[in-house]
Scaffold this active site. Structure first.
Site, mmCIF file in Angstrom:
data_model
loop_
_atom_site.group_PDB
_atom_site.id
_atom_site.type_symbol
_atom_site.label_atom_id
_atom_site.label_comp_id
_atom_site.label_asym_id
_atom_site.label_seq_id
_atom_site.Cartn_x
_atom_site.Cartn_y
_atom_site.Cartn_z
ATOM 1 N N GLU A 135 8.407 -3.229 -9.682
ATOM 2 C CA GLU A 135 7.306 -2.316 -10.339
ATOM 3 C C GLU A 135 7.629 -2.428 -11.937
ATOM 4 O O GLU A 135 8.957 -2.778 -12.516
ATOM 5 C CB GLU A 135 7.351 -0.953 -10.064
ATOM 6 N N ALA A 151 3.482 -6.585 1.094
ATOM 7 C CA ALA A 151 2.506 -7.257 0.460
ATOM 8 C C ALA A 151 1.493 -7.992 1.391
ATOM 9 O O ALA A 151 0.800 -6.986 2.048
ATOM 10 C CB ALA A 151 3.307 -8.165 -0.526
ATOM 11 N N LYS A 157 6.915 3.576 1.437
ATOM 12 C CA LYS A 157 6.255 2.471 2.428
ATOM 13 C C LYS A 157 6.555 3.149 3.540
ATOM 14 O O LYS A 157 5.655 3.185 4.669
ATOM 15 C CB LYS A 157 6.778 1.298 2.316
ATOM 16 N N LEU A 170 1.802 -9.376 4.209
ATOM 17 C CA LEU A 170 2.217 -9.625 5.717
ATOM 18 C C LEU A 170 1.467 -8.515 6.495
ATOM 19 O O LEU A 170 0.966 -7.657 5.911
ATOM 20 C CB LEU A 170 3.695 -8.852 5.725
ATOM 21 N N VAL A 180 2.322 -2.017 2.055
ATOM 22 C CA VAL A 180 3.622 -2.389 2.763
ATOM 23 C C VAL A 180 3.750 -3.596 3.083
ATOM 24 O O VAL A 180 2.791 -4.284 3.738
ATOM 25 C CB VAL A 180 3.677 -1.546 3.991
ATOM 26 N N ASP A 206 10.139 3.648 -3.902
ATOM 27 C CA ASP A 206 8.862 2.494 -3.447
ATOM 28 C C ASP A 206 9.089 2.605 -1.826
ATOM 29 O O ASP A 206 8.259 2.686 -1.125
ATOM 30 C CB ASP A 206 9.186 1.351 -4.037
#
Ligand code: ADP
Ligand code: ASP
Ligand code: MG
Length: 831
Positions: free
Chosen positions: A683, A627, A698, A629, A625, A694
């Protein structure tokens, strides 16, 4: 009177000057190494007379034993083994002895080989091999090597003679492991050296004779013992054991790369280390020289300038722990039963039964309830022990007072050794907690009353890991090694490798973390390097590596059994995500940016988290979730500190955000999707992003991490795609619909623009329910100014009820995803 004293003194001086040098099998394995031996012997004779004891050429004893065993089974292949022995010796003679002297040496060698061949043939014909005949066969190893080396010394103009130790060392008739009869042996040695005039006496190690003149041997590795016996009998000034390593190490250097030679060690410690597996010294070696206090120096034939290890009465080394050793092939045997409690004599009967079978016991523990006795012996004796003990306790077993014996093979003993351990507290605690933390299961523990040794029985497969973790804790500067197995080296994986390469030195200097990539794969190949793959050149090496086989990859990771192993998944592949459980069960941590596992069914997600706890192997997926962060980590900390999440609102798709931010009157929907693909924001299959799947994954993961049991199907997805796009069967078809349905997208955009809003694809989790969908965001909302591919998460919790905890920043892209993975890896390192 005066003359007597003088004589004594002269004799004393002569004896003090004598040195005993012993060269092991690897030191005399080839003509090249024998030439090194000759150099060392020559240098020693400048000051001293020397006795030189040699082993058989490296590996020959094993081949001799194999030949005997094959012949005994009536297997003609013994002739092959004999050929190997013959060729090795003839080759060494040809390479070592100048051509004009070769024929007589070859003649003698061939005569000896003939005798060996005849003995083997005899065994082959009668299919019988007693220990006595076996000794006769193996003795050829040392008899041949000592003869050849003595001739080589003479051919180097050295004043050398060969003396057969069998004429000096007298033993009992315990063939294959004979006990020395010291009074006769010492007398023989003294008498011989009294009259010897040569500067160098060369002797075969290992071999001896019984009082009846039959060939005997001193046990495997016994050449060290031969040398010690000669050193003690001649009051030598020093005994030098020349081998293939630079001393006695803190652990077997073949298992622990970080091990280093111990400078100085006491006799007691050396004895303990060798008894518990430090093969570099044959355990009985210290015994004969202990009283005489003759120093022993262990030196490396291949690195003679290295200092080596000095073994003396007292050691100047004050480290409480001198070394860590292990013994392989141990069987753990347990005798238990209610009938044992309080009955005297059980242990006596047990150990007497073993002693009658000549089985030696390496470790014993007895529960204080006396309900069970547990001990370790060599695996090869296990069946003999089982039979003997079952016979001894037959009556009690029939009466169900004692259970049938439990025999567990495939174990090993691992031991910490040091004289000063007794005066230091907490060593055993540290030892066992270290093993426990690294998932090394301890089966039995023993601490000698002398406290020179703490030993534990562990599974054979854990030896390398156990040695390494203990070595790191007790001897290393607490540098922690992280061993990575990286799957997928494309966009994200490639960036991760680059970041690791750039940070390796920093991590070592500042966090004491040594990060090494031991294995890596792309979709076709897999590469391993136990020293760490060269991260400058992996792109060149990987295409040349072996073909990818994920089963073999797993096998390799398991076989290496490194501590702090981490499986890093940089793919978006479902099959790879199904492997996590297998790795976690081997105590291999899993770090992944692949969302599939955590967003698969809840049971699977839970199972992975449970395995991680059970096997003490972190399972980290921060990059699932946002990247790089720190979203999941923050959430975990909130929950761990007792907070409760009430609501989450988030924009979680960097790709959708990029698309929606760039889509406008001038830039068509199709165009921006295409651009996003090119820049790596989507993606490989853009449908996963644009359909909202996606984002569903998440928010599902965030909901689960908040403590809610939720499935993907439970999430409402209000997709903004037209039916044609949702029905598209392939990526190109899908992209085509973005063109043909341009009107649909333009309308959505225009409506939002008219309302002074921006479009954001928002994920919400509220009161246990979750939904995702496109929303028109007004200008006063925190989501309004979300640029580029940024993500934002608002956590409303009991502690943040009105002003949420906000995390915002770049939420897509290979570089930030790689750095998120890297952060997870470092998290494991700092743990
Ligand atoms: P040699 O043939 O010279 O007698 P050995 O093979 O008997 O040599 O003994 C040397 C070997 O002992 C080393 O190569 C090493 O693998 C092994 N070894 C085991 N434990 C230790 C240790 N603590 N220090 C050094 N060597 C060890
Ligand atoms: N050659 C014998 C062995 O391999 C003795 C020795 O090398 O010490 O066991
Ligand atoms: Mg040896």
């Amino acid at each position: 009177m005066k003359i007597e004293i003088l004589k004594k003194r002269n004799k004393h001086i002569k004896l003090i000057q004598m040195k005993v040098l012993k060269f092991g099998g690897s030191s005399v394995a080839s003509s090249e190494s024998i030439n090194k031996v000759i150099k060392i012997v020559k240098a020693s004779t400048f000051k001293n007379d020397v006795a030189v004891v040699v082993s058989a050429l490296g590996g020959i004893t094993d081949v001799l034993l194999e030949a005997g065993s094959l012949a005994c089974k009536g297997n003609e292949n013994y002739k092959e083994s004999f050929k190997i022995i013959e060729n090795r010796h003839i080759e060494v003679v040809r390479e070592l002895i100048p051509i004009n002297n070769q024929s007589s040496v070859l003649g003698t060698v061939k005569k000896m080989l003939n005798k060996l061949e005849n003995t083997l043939e005899g065994v082959f014909l009668i299919n019988e091999l007693s220990n006595k005949t076996s000794d006769k066969i193996v003795s050829f190893g040392e008899l041949l090597s000592s003869y050849i080396i003595s001739e080589a010394l003479k051919n180097n103009d050295l004043d050398a003679i060969l003396k057969n130790s069998q004429e000096l060392i007298v033993t009992n008739s315990e063939f294959s492991n004979a006990a020395v009869i010291f009074n006769k042996t010492n007398e023989n040695i003294k008498n011989f050296f009294k009259t010897n005039k040569s500067k160098i006496v060369l002797l075969p190690g290992f071999v001896a004779k019984t009082e009846n003149g039959e060939v005997s041997t001193l046990g495997r590795g016994g050449s060290d013992y031969t040398a010690a016996i000669i050193a003690a009998a001649t009051d030598a000034s020093i005994l030098e054991i020349w081998t293939d390593v630079s001393g006695m190490y803190t652990a077997n250097p073949k298992f622990v790369r970080q091990a280093f030679p111990i400078q100085n060690i006491s006799y007691q410690e050396a004895m303990e280390l060798s008894h518990f597996g430090a093969k570099v010294l044959y355990p009985p070696t210290i015994q004969p020289i202990l009283k005489k206090e003759i120093p022993i120096c262990i030196k490396n034939t291949f690195e003679p300038e290295a200092e080596g290890t000095l073994i003396t009465k007292e050691s100047s080394n004050k480290n409480p722990i001198k070394g860590i050793t292990h013994i392989e092939n141990m069987a753990l045997i347990t005798l238990e039963g209610s009938g044992m409690i309080g009955i005297p004599g059980i242990s006596k009967r047990l150990f007497e039964a073993l002693s009658l079978e000549k089985i030696s016991v390496s470790l014993i523990t007895q529960a204080s309830s006396e309900h069970s006795i547990c001990f370790a012996i060599d695996s090869k004796d296990a069946e003999k022990a089982r039979a003997a003990i079952n016979a001894e306790f037959n009556y009690e077993i029939q009466q169900h007072k004692i259970d049938p014996l439990i025999v567990e093979k495939d174990n090993a003993i691992i031991a910490l050794v040091g004289d000063n351990m007794k005066s230091h507290q907490g060593i055993s605690g540290k030892m066992f907690s270290t093993l426990g933390r690294n998932n090394v299961n301890i089966r039995a523990i023993a601490q000698g009353a002398s406290e020179k040794n703490i030993s534990a029985v562990i599974a054979h497969k854990d030896i390398k890991k156990a040695l390494n973790v203990l070595h790191a804790v007790f001897f290393e500067n607490q540098t922690k090694q992280l061993n990575l197995f990286v799957v997928g080296v494309g966009n994200v994986g490639g960036k991760l490798l680059e970041q690791i390469k750039n940070q390796q030195q920093y991590l070592l200097d500042n966090l004491k973390l040594q990060v090494r990539v031991i294995g890596m794969t792309n979709s076709k190949k897999m590469l391993f390097n136990e020293d760490g793959i060269d991260l400058e050149n992996w792109k060149k090496i990987l295409p040349e590596a072996e073909n990818l086989d994920m089963d073999l990859f797993h096998q390799k990771v398991t076989d290496l059994n490194y501590r702090n192993s981490i499986f890093v998944d940089n793919t978006a592949n479902e099959n790879i995500s199904k492997l996590y459980a297998k790795y976690l069960k081997e105590s291999v941590a899993v770090v992944t940016c692949n969302k599939i596992a955590c967003s698969s069914n809840y049971t699977n997600y839970l199972n992975l988290k449970q395995l991680a706890r059970e096997y003490n192997a972190p399972f980290l997926f921060e990059t699932n979730v946002g990247a790089g962060l720190p979203i999941i980590d923050t959430l975990k900390n909130l929950i761990a500190s007792g907070d409760k999440v009430t609501k989450i609102q988030a924009v979680l798709s960097g790709s959708l955000n990029f698309v929606l931010n760039n889509f406008n009157e001038e830039n068509s929907f199709f165009n921006v999707v295409e651009q996003a693909g090119i820049q790596g924001y989507t993606e490989p299959d853009p449908r996963i992003d644009l359909s909202g799947v996606d984002v569903m994954r998440k928010i599902l993961i965030l909901a689960r991490e908040s403590g809610t049991q939720l499935e993907l199907n439970d999430i409402e997805n209000d997709s903004f795609l037209p039916k044609a796009s949702l029905d598209a069967k392939s990526v190109p078809d899908f992209l085509e619909t973005l063109k043909s349905e341009a009107n649909h997208f333009n309308k959505i955009y225009e409506k939002a623009a008219k309302n002074n809003c921006r479009l954001k694809f928002v994920a919400e989790f509220d009161n246990g329910k979750s939904k995702v969908g496109l929303q028109e965001i007004p200008s006063n909302h925190p989501f309004y100014n979300l640029d580029g591919s940024d993500n934002i998460v608002l956590f409303f919790t009991e502690r943040y009820p009105i002003q949420p905890l906000i995390i915002k920043g770049a939420g897509a892209g290979a570089d930030v995803t790689a750095s998120g993975l890297f952060a997870d890896i470092i998290r494991i390192g700092n743990n």
